[in-house]
Design an enzyme around this catalytic site. Structure first.
Site, PDB file in Angstrom:
ATOM      1  N   HIS A   1     -99.540  28.598 -87.182  1.00 20.84           N
ATOM      2  CA  HIS A   1     -98.448  28.882 -86.245  1.00 20.84           C
ATOM      3  C   HIS A   1     -98.040  27.676 -85.411  1.00 20.84           C
ATOM      4  CE1 HIS A   1     -97.902  33.122 -86.993  1.00 20.84           C
ATOM      5  NE2 HIS A   1     -99.202  33.170 -87.211  1.00 20.84           N
TER       6      HIS A   1
ATOM      7  N   LYS B   1     -94.346  29.910 -92.756  1.00 20.29           N
ATOM      8  CA  LYS B   1     -93.830  30.349 -91.460  1.00 20.29           C
ATOM      9  C   LYS B   1     -92.689  29.408 -91.051  1.00 20.29           C
ATOM     10  CE  LYS B   1     -98.325  32.377 -90.562  1.00 20.29           C
ATOM     11  NZ  LYS B   1     -98.080  33.685 -91.162  1.00 20.29           N
TER      12      LYS B   1
ATOM     13  N   SER C   1    -102.689  33.969 -83.596  1.00 23.81           N
ATOM     14  CA  SER C   1    -101.489  34.613 -84.144  1.00 23.81           C
ATOM     15  C   SER C   1    -101.077  35.885 -83.424  1.00 23.81           C
ATOM     16  CB  SER C   1    -101.690  34.900 -85.631  1.00 23.81           C
ATOM     17  OG  SER C   1    -102.846  35.674 -85.823  1.00 23.81           O
TER      18      SER C   1
HETATM   19  C1  LIG Z   1    -103.457  31.996 -88.137  1.00 24.19           C
HETATM   20  C2  LIG Z   1    -103.037  32.261 -89.543  1.00 24.19           C
HETATM   21  N1  LIG Z   1    -103.682  31.634 -90.540  1.00 24.19           N
HETATM   22  C3  LIG Z   1    -103.341  31.830 -91.820  1.00 24.19           C
HETATM   23  C4  LIG Z   1    -102.330  32.689 -92.164  1.00 24.19           C
HETATM   24  C5  LIG Z   1    -102.008  32.894 -93.603  1.00 24.19           C
HETATM   25  O1  LIG Z   1    -100.879  32.163 -93.962  1.00 24.19           O
HETATM   26  P1  LIG Z   1    -100.026  32.593 -95.220  1.00 24.19           P
HETATM   27  O2  LIG Z   1     -99.106  33.685 -94.787  1.00 24.19           O
HETATM   28  O3  LIG Z   1     -99.340  31.335 -95.632  1.00 24.19           O
HETATM   29  O4  LIG Z   1    -100.989  33.076 -96.254  1.00 24.19           O
HETATM   30  C6  LIG Z   1    -101.628  33.362 -91.176  1.00 24.19           C
HETATM   31  C7  LIG Z   1    -100.513  34.267 -91.540  1.00 24.19           C
HETATM   32  O5  LIG Z   1    -100.480  35.406 -91.416  1.00 24.19           O
HETATM   33  C8  LIG Z   1    -101.993  33.159 -89.832  1.00 24.19           C
HETATM   34  O6  LIG Z   1    -101.369  33.810 -88.849  1.00 24.19           O
END
Ligand SMILES: Cc1ncc(COP(=O)(O)O)c(C=O)c1O
Length: 395
Positions: free
Chosen positions: A212, A243, A184
């Site tokens: 992502h 997202k 991310s």
């Molecule tokens: C790699 C990754 N996994 C999980 C999440 C968590 O997702 P959510 O925003 O739906 O809780 C994020 C978001 O920030 C992320 O970037």
């Protein structure tokens, strides 16, 4: 010095530390819908900071589905899934996600974060091992902390490192290799074919967090596993609905037995109220859009290539990004924050990110391109980045 007279002074010195390192930020407040141009703290700016990859947060089909479901079911589900919080829309979304991901089943959670935590906390025991990439997302790290299984970390994307850990842990009952699909903060992609081959050779199972990549990689945005032609060879796929899908929520896609187990054991599923029905309906509509309008994914990639190439031509360091997440790496945190502030003055919103979210000395702007941006908007943003970067001696 930060002051407080309420007994909470023990936090004040920590806040002072953040300030001393240029890491203290106040929340920016958005006053309009999440679009390529939106209002931040009362100022209209070009948005380079959202994860709304495909512009679906404001897609008419999603809004209509959400309003209709809200009128029928009300605004909340009223309970956790296992008591009275499973509505027909929840099950419909799960069937649709399973079909979309080419898996037997899926199970939705309130967020991608709780999906990662719910799976990792519940499925393994003391006699197992979790093997995790060094740069995995915080929700994976927290899920691992809550698990009873021992953990081993391998250096980022280092397949020799992964093989070494797989060799060392041959006696474990179950070995689970877990990785982000797209990382991310850097936008690079996990070497899934190598990971899957190694896991199969050593009898391990694989879990991917595709937060992502859902809506971004693979046919119609099916994700990293599909992108690499690995359907059926990754046992646990996590996705987010927050997202590219444009709403909020998370899910696990895999075998029916995994779904059944998680319904009984995943604590965020058992002890936290389910997603609101309007949100769930908008996620179903988002899957319709991915299937019926795949050209928006092409537009996302056109915009990404355009923006990245121009940044590189200007002399910025964009790291190893292979996806729309495009870091502009500047080094020290204060420099990233200064660049972000200068851009804001020039009408561009790109948040600075520093330690501990990224390593010391790797502070950056994390820019995000969407399908909804026009090339004119991107060019305006690039001009502002170039001017600000020159002023700060970055290029
Ligand atoms: C790699 C990754 N996994 C999980 C999440 C968590 O997702 P959510 O925003 O739906 O809780 C994020 C978001 O920030 C992320 O970037």
């Amino acid at each position: 010095m930060a002051q407080t007279g309420t007994g909470m002074g023990f936090l004040a010195s920590e806040i002072d530390q953040l300030k001393a390192h240029g890491l203290h930020r106040s929340l920016r407040v958005i006053g309009s819908a999440n679009k390529p141009v939106f209002t931040v703290d009362g100022k209209e700016v070009i948005n380079l900071s959202s994860n709304n990859y495909l512009g679906l947060t404001t897609h008419p089909k999603l809004i209509e589905a959400s309003v209709k479901a809200t009128q029928w079911y009300g605004v909340g589900s009223g309970a956790v899934r296992t008591i009275a919080g499973t509505m027909t829309v929840h099950e419909e979304l799960e069937r649709r996600l399973a079909t979309f991901k080419h898996t037997e089943a899926s199970l939705t959670f309130q967020s991608g974060f709780t999906a990662n935590v719910g799976v990792l906390q519940s499925i393994l025991k003391e006699e197992d091992v979790i093997i995790s990439d060094q740069l995995n997302h915080a929700s994976i790290i927290d899920g691992i902390r809550l698990s009873r299984a021992p953990r081993k970390i391998f250096p980022h994307k280092d397949m020799d490192g992964l093989e070494k850990v797989l060799k060392e842990s041959q006696d474990a009952r179950v070995r689970l290799v877990v990785t982000d699909g797209v990382f991310s903060m850097d936008g690079d992609i996990a070497p899934m074919p190598d990971i899957v081959n190694l896991a199969e050779r050593y009898g391990a199972i694989v879990m991917i967090d595709d937060a992502h990549a859902s809506g971004v990689l693979g046919k119609n945005g099916r994700g990293t596993v599909n992108h690499y032609g690995l359907d059926g060879r990754v046992q646990i796929q996590i996705g987010t609905l927050s997202k590219a899908i444009g709403a909020v929520g998370g899910y696990v896609a895999g075998d029916e037995v995994l779904r059944d187990f998680l319904i009984h054991m995943a604590r965020p599923f058992l002890f936290s109220t389910s997603q609101p029905p309007g949100v769930v309906a908008s996620c179903i509509a988002a899957l319709d859009v991915l299937e019926q309008e795949p050209e928006i994914i092409d537009k996302l990639w056109d915009n990404t290539r355009f923006f990245k190439q121009k940044l590189t031509d200007l002399g910025f360091n964009t790291g190893h990004s292979e996806t729309p997440i495009t870091p502009v790496i500047v080094g020290e945190a204060h420099k990233a924050m200064e660049l972000s502030d200068k851009l804001f003055e020039r009408g561009v919103f790109a948040q600075g990110i520093g330690y501990p979210t990224v390593a010391q000395g790797q502070a950056r702007l994390r820019t995000m391109i969407s399908a909804a941006h026009t090339q004119e908007q991107l060019q305006t943003a690039l001009d502002a980045i170039a001017e600000s970067g020159r002023e700060l001696g970055i290029i």
